[in-house]
Every structure is written in structure tokens, then in C-alpha cells.
Design an enzyme around this catalytic site. Structure first.
Site, PDB file in Angstrom:
ATOM      1  CG  PHE A 140     -32.299  28.560 -27.630  1.00  0.00           C
ATOM      2  CD1 PHE A 140     -31.382  29.224 -26.814  1.00  0.00           C
ATOM      3  CD2 PHE A 140     -33.128  29.326 -28.448  1.00  0.00           C
ATOM      4  CE1 PHE A 140     -31.282  30.607 -26.822  1.00  0.00           C
ATOM      5  CE2 PHE A 140     -33.029  30.719 -28.461  1.00  0.00           C
ATOM      6  CZ  PHE A 140     -32.108  31.358 -27.646  1.00  0.00           C
ATOM      7  CG  ASP A 225     -39.626  26.458 -28.132  1.00  0.00           C
ATOM      8  OD1 ASP A 225     -40.032  26.925 -29.214  1.00  0.00           O
ATOM      9  OD2 ASP A 225     -38.690  26.963 -27.486  1.00  0.00           O
ATOM     10  CE  LYS A 254     -35.527  31.482 -34.332  1.00  0.00           C
ATOM     11  NZ  LYS A 254     -35.281  30.712 -33.130  1.00  0.00           N
TER      12      LYS A 254
END
Ligand SMILES: *Cc1c(COP(=O)(O)O)cnc(C)c1O
Length: 405
Positions: A140, A225, A254
Site C-alpha cells: 500500500f 515506503d 503518519k
């Protein structure tokens, strides 16, 4: 009917685009690892805003950084630089392999920048033939059209018309499949150093080392990532440190902002040079408020105390979840690293992770899922032992309820 003083969950359905289906209550206040809803009900927060609130809610260091900066300067665009942006970049580059930082506002934007940079680098250094991006099934990387296409879940990228091209997928942890596909046409390999959304799946260290070697042999860039794994989440500032594999480009978001929107792409001077003035940008990227908050988060997260504390908390979670499983026999595995943990359903409860999430809410604990089969825990990195105990007691009641159904 609602008067204009009352905001309630029903109104959501009238005024919001229906792409989300949020919980039936509305949280209004948070402090540390506790959250309260409109009715005054209290929850232990093991979700942390989806791995974002790494210092819990309203941490004093963040509140004070935000207040201080809010009285100085809110926004300038990239026509000017600002002190918080430069200070944070200095800290990020000193603490990592990277020499250069590009700021964005989210994980997807940081990844979009990473992918565009990789393509630029390859085209300028090698020519138009080197465009292929390889990523992994169930990965993702965000929801822009480029990043969602690189992500390995077609359900998220289908149905929006023609996709960006030259993107291929192989299975995570399958080095033979990657070996088969990678060539001198490959511009970059993009991966999470632990798949979060895909079900909290760790890579084999040997696999990651082999990915690095294949990238070297084919002069392809390795993009990590670390939007979910980064900023202390797995017990080191970034997960690559523990794997012993250094990427060429790393993305962070995040926990980087701890609850304030910010993303960053980190890379080396040599690669960064391919994003010359005018090639890429963002109005809000490097916003002073965001960078000031992120700097305050960095100062707390990047300490031995916090990072060692993550490992300690991982132990507490794993032990107590194992004890719950002894009693109720619902999980096949408790996995993950640091405070990115997953409890995978066993055969009997296959596909029912969401039932545990909903029962958790009823019993006053917020958890997440990662796919239909995994309950995910991504709490504050500084959550107290008492909050962990209390939250897991509530979670145990939720488990008992699901099992009794
Ligand atoms: C959450 C996430 C993203 C997307 O971040 P946004 O801030 O939602 O755009 C990208 N990659 C990974 C690994 C993530 O977990």
C-alpha cells in the site's frame, strides 16, 4: 431534524462524500492514549489515528511547538523557505542515510514525489527505456493515481480509467519472482519494509538483502515506503536500520507529524539533483506549523528512552495478546514489530477481524484492522503500561463477546 448547534453522526451521511463509513460515535477529545466521545464515553486508543499519533493525543511538547509557531508564522509557500523546515531537514538528514529532504503533506504525496523522482533519475541517467517500476502484491502506497497503481491491491486502483503504465507486481518475500522480472529496464523497486495495510506482514531479512542486491545489479533505485513503519514505530527511527539494508529513497509521513499533516521524501544528494527547480512542488510542502510540530515529535521519538520503550511495549502487547488467545483461541498468529502489531484470525474466525474492532468499540477500546483477517494495533509509542493493561482487558471482553456470539 438537527438544529445548527448540534453536530451528530447522522449529519455525516447528508453532507459527506460516502467514501468512508466511520464509527457511530464522534470523538471530541483526546489525552495521551485516551479518547472521549460526544456522550462522554472513554476509550483506550490502540489505533493512534492509524499509526499517526505516535505521542498520543495533545502531547505537551507538540502543543507547545504548535502554539509557539502559531504566533510567529503560519505559511509562506515555497517562494520562501522557513526556519522550522530547515531545522527539521537538518535533523532528518543527520539521523538517516539521506542528505536531502523534500516535504509533502501526506504519505501518498511523499510517495508520488519518490516515484516521479525515480522516473526522472532513470530517464536522465539512462534514457527513456528505463521506466519499469516493480512493487509488491498487497503493498500500500497511498491513493493518488500513481501511488495506488503502484500499490498491490487492484481493488483500490480499478475503475478509474487508464492507469499510469510500466508498473508491475510480484509477491512479497518471493525473491525468485523479482529476479525473473527485474532487468536493465527497471527504474525502481518500491516496498514497505513491513507491509502494514496488507496484513502486518514482515519481510524475511534475506529477502530484503536480495532485493537490494538485485537493484544494485540492475542499477535500479530501491524505494522504502516507511510511511507506516517510520518515526519509531518499529523500535528504531526507521525500520531499514534494523534490516541492515539502506534504500536510495525513503518516504515518511503518519507518525512524522504525530497528528499534524506532513510527509517527507528523503534521498541522497546525487539522486535529489534530478528534481531541479520547477520539476515538482507543493503549495503547503514544508509548512512552518507542520515542520515545527514534526521537529518537536522528532526530539521525543529519536531518543533511546522512547525507542527502547517501543520494544518493551511490544513485549507487553505480545504477551498479553498471547494470554488472551490461550483462553479464547481466535488467532493463528500474533505478529509485527515494535508497535505495529497484528493478530491474525485463525480458520474459525477467518474474515471476521472487523467484528473484533466493532466489539472493541462497544467495550471502550479502539483497534484497527489490516484487511479482513487481521486486527491491528498501532498505539502511541509512549503509551503507559497501565493504559496497555486496561485497553487489553477491554479487548479481552470484546473477544469474549465475539466468541460467545
Ligand atoms: C498510510 C500509508 C500511505 C498513505 O499515506 P497518506 O498520508 O494516507 O497519503 C502510504 N504508504 C503506507 C505504507 C501507508 O501505511
Amino acid at each position: 431534524m438537527t438544529d445548527n448547534k448540534t453536530v451528530n453522526r447522522e449529519m455525516f451521511n447528508d453532507v459527506m462524500v460516502p467514501n468512508y463509513n466511520p464509527a457511530s460515535m464522534i470523538p471530541v477529545k483526546g489525552e495521551g492514549a485516551r479518547v472521549w466521545d460526544q456522550e462522554g464515553r472513554e476509550y483506550v486508543d490502540f489505533a493512534g489515528g492509524i499509526a499517526v499519533n505516535c505521542l498520543g493525543h495533545c502531547h505537551p511538547a507538540m502543543v507547545s511547538a504548535l502554539q509557539e509557531q502559531s504566533q510567529k508564522l503560519w505559511h509562506l509557500s515555497n517562494v520562501f523557505t522557513n526556519e522550522p523546515a530547515i531545522r527539521l531537514a537538518k535533523k532528518l538528514t543527520e539521523a538517516t542515510f539521506a542528505d536531502r529532504v523534500y516535504y509533502a503533506n501526506s504519505g501518498a504525496e511523499a510517495n508520488e514525489a519518490a516515484l516521479k523522482l525515480a522516473r526522472r533519475w532513470a530517464i536522465e541517467k539512462h534514457g527513456e527505456h528505463k521506466q519499469q517500476i516493480i512493487a509488491f502484491t498487497k503493498g500500500f502506497h497511498g491513493r493518488t493515481f500513481f501511488t495506488v497503481t503502484v500499490g498491490g491491491q487492484p481493488a483500490y486502483s480499478d475503475g478509474f480509467g487508464p492507469k499510469p503504465g510500466a508498473i508491475e507486481h510480484v509477491d512479497y518475500n518471493n525473491i525468485d519472482a523479482l529476479k525473473e522480472l527485474i532487468s536493465d529496464k527497471t527504474c525502481a523497486v518500491m516496498m514497505e519494509p513491513l507491509q502494514g495495510e496488507g496484513g502486518v506482514v514482515s519481510p524475511d531479512v534475506e529477502f530484503v538483502k536480495a532485493v537490494r542486491e538485485l537493484c544494485n545489479e540492475n542499477d535500479a533505485l530501491l524505494i522504502f515506503d516507511e510511511v507506516q513503519t517510520g518515526f519509531g514505530r518499529t523500535g528504531s527511527l526507521y525500520a531499514y536500520e534494523q534490516l541492515g539494508v539502506t534504500p536510495d529513497i525513503l518516504t515518511s509521513a503518519k507518525a512524522l507529524g504525530g497528528g499534524f499533516p506532513i510527509g517527507a521524501m528523503l534521498t541522497t544528494t546525487e539522486i535529489a539533483e534530478h528534481l531541479k527547480p520547477g520539476t515538482h512542488g507543493s503549495t503547503y510542502g514544508g509548512n512552518p506549523l507542520a515542520c515545527a510540530v514534526s521537529e518537536a515529535v522528532f526530539d521525543v521519538v529519536n531518543t533511546k528512552e522512547t525507542l527502547d520503550g517501543v520494544k518493551q511495549r511490544e513485549q507487553w502487547f505480545k504477551e498479553q495478546l498471547a494470554a488472551i488467545n490461550e483462553k479464547y483461541n481466535v488467532f493463528s498468529e500474533i505478529r509485527g514489530q515494535g508497535l505495529l502489531l497484528g493478530a491474525a484470525m485463525n480458520k474459525e474466525y477467518e474474515g471476521r477481524a472487523r467484528d473484533f474492532l466493532l466489539a472493541g468499540q462497544e467495550h471502550g477500546v479502539m483497534v484497527l484492522i489490516a484487511g479482513a483477517n487481521v486486527v491491528r494495533f498501532t498505539p502511541s509509542l509512549v503509551i503507559s503500561e497501565e493504559d496497555i493493561k486496561e485497553g487489553l482487558q477491554r479487548f479481552e471482553k470484546a473477544v469474549a463477546q465475539v466468541v460467545g456470539q
